[in-house]
Design an enzyme around this catalytic site. Sequence first.
Site, PDB file in Angstrom:
ATOM      1  N   THR A  22      34.906  -0.753  -8.770  1.00 56.99           N
ATOM      2  CA  THR A  22      34.840   1.060  -7.902  1.00 56.99           C
ATOM      3  C   THR A  22      35.680   1.432  -7.713  1.00 56.99           C
ATOM      4  O   THR A  22      35.610   2.101  -7.141  1.00 56.99           O
ATOM      5  CB  THR A  22      33.775  -0.088  -7.069  1.00 56.99           C
ATOM      6  OG1 THR A  22      32.609  -0.410  -7.454  1.00 56.99           O
ATOM      7  CG2 THR A  22      33.169   0.788  -6.038  1.00 56.99           C
ATOM      8  N   THR A  43      34.230  -5.681  -7.290  1.00 54.98           N
ATOM      9  CA  THR A  43      33.891  -6.454  -7.060  1.00 54.98           C
ATOM     10  C   THR A  43      32.588  -8.102  -7.591  1.00 54.98           C
ATOM     11  O   THR A  43      32.897  -8.928  -6.760  1.00 54.98           O
ATOM     12  CB  THR A  43      33.539  -6.138  -4.988  1.00 54.98           C
ATOM     13  OG1 THR A  43      32.513  -5.441  -5.321  1.00 54.98           O
ATOM     14  CG2 THR A  43      35.104  -5.699  -4.722  1.00 54.98           C
ATOM     15  N   ASP A  44      31.893  -7.436  -8.556  1.00 54.05           N
ATOM     16  CA  ASP A  44      30.736  -7.399  -9.296  1.00 54.05           C
ATOM     17  C   ASP A  44      31.728  -9.545  -9.595  1.00 54.05           C
ATOM     18  O   ASP A  44      30.731 -10.599  -9.342  1.00 54.05           O
ATOM     19  CB  ASP A  44      30.425  -7.067  -9.695  1.00 54.05           C
ATOM     20  CG  ASP A  44      29.594  -6.072  -9.820  1.00 54.05           C
ATOM     21  OD1 ASP A  44      28.689  -5.431  -8.685  1.00 54.05           O
ATOM     22  OD2 ASP A  44      29.452  -5.126 -10.686  1.00 54.05           O
TER      23      ASP A  44
END
Length: 344
Positions: free
Chosen positions: A28, A103-104
């Site tokens: 992201t 960040t997943d």
Amino acid sequence: MPDKKDPIVCSAAPDQRRTVLVLALGGTIAMTPTSAQGGVTPTLTGSDLVTAVPGLQDFEVTAEDFRRLPGASLTTGDIVELTHRLEQADREGVHGVVVTQGTDTLEETSFLADLYYRGDMPVVFTGAMRSAFSAGADGPANLLAAAQTAASPQANGQGVLVVLGDQIHAARHVRKMHTTSPAAFHSPESGPLGHVIEGAVRLHHDPSRHIGLIALPVNPASRPPEVDIVTASMGSTGVLLHGLEKKLSGLVVAALGAGHVPDTWVPRLTALATEIPVVLASRIGTGPVLTSTYSFPGSEIDLLDRGLIAAGSLDPYKARLLLGAQLAAGAARPEIAEAFRRYA
């Protein structure tokens, strides 16, 4: 993908600068809109990220595009290759490395890197919860705080760190606790190691890291062992456990509570544990799996007596990575059990 180096020219005096290598993996933090529907995908390079951050002029920064993927598409092979690059940077005398990614999977990738990385040079993972073109994008502030941490002598020898929202976390403790909040990352068991305040790193306690717990695979492209997670739930018969010994090299059970499963699971788990290593973790994610409190069928005492391995305080996702890394290193079941005991 070959590495691409983009040196960033800084204006600070040479004796004030410390070298920071930024390894960009996508995520992201690097995403911009690419369609009429408004969805975002990773398009920004590491150089794009660095040049957009005021305050990095205090460091001599080099950016490399290591990957350009969403966090969900990263693999264990990517992180093994990344760790080889980290150790190379350590040998080259780089003062610190920042890894930017989605960040997943950040809590998993940083944990796996911490299992393998043997150097003292600071390694700091960071990312963003809001894309680069969102109002209030958090990526630039996170990248600056991560670079300040990576460049700090205080971070030497602390293992792999995660920095978001000016909080410094140990990779082995940090978890993503919210799907959208900029304050999504916490270390629920230990709290943050420290904070970045006015550009200075302030550590509150020593994480007592386990340095280089597992030998790094020589070939990052080698096929990793197939290890997966099965989650227990009320009323489940355990049908998904059937035949897994033919498909997996190892299994993690995300159990109820402190390490419990429905009694209908017991026969299948007993059979599986004779064929492959089976690790018992809790689906709750905080607090340890117990070892000697409950003794009903499907309890932790019952399951451990049947050959399952206690995950300690590791959540199922990190237990899966530790199990997979041990299997990739050729460890037998007794060595795997000892590794979980040492890590716990």
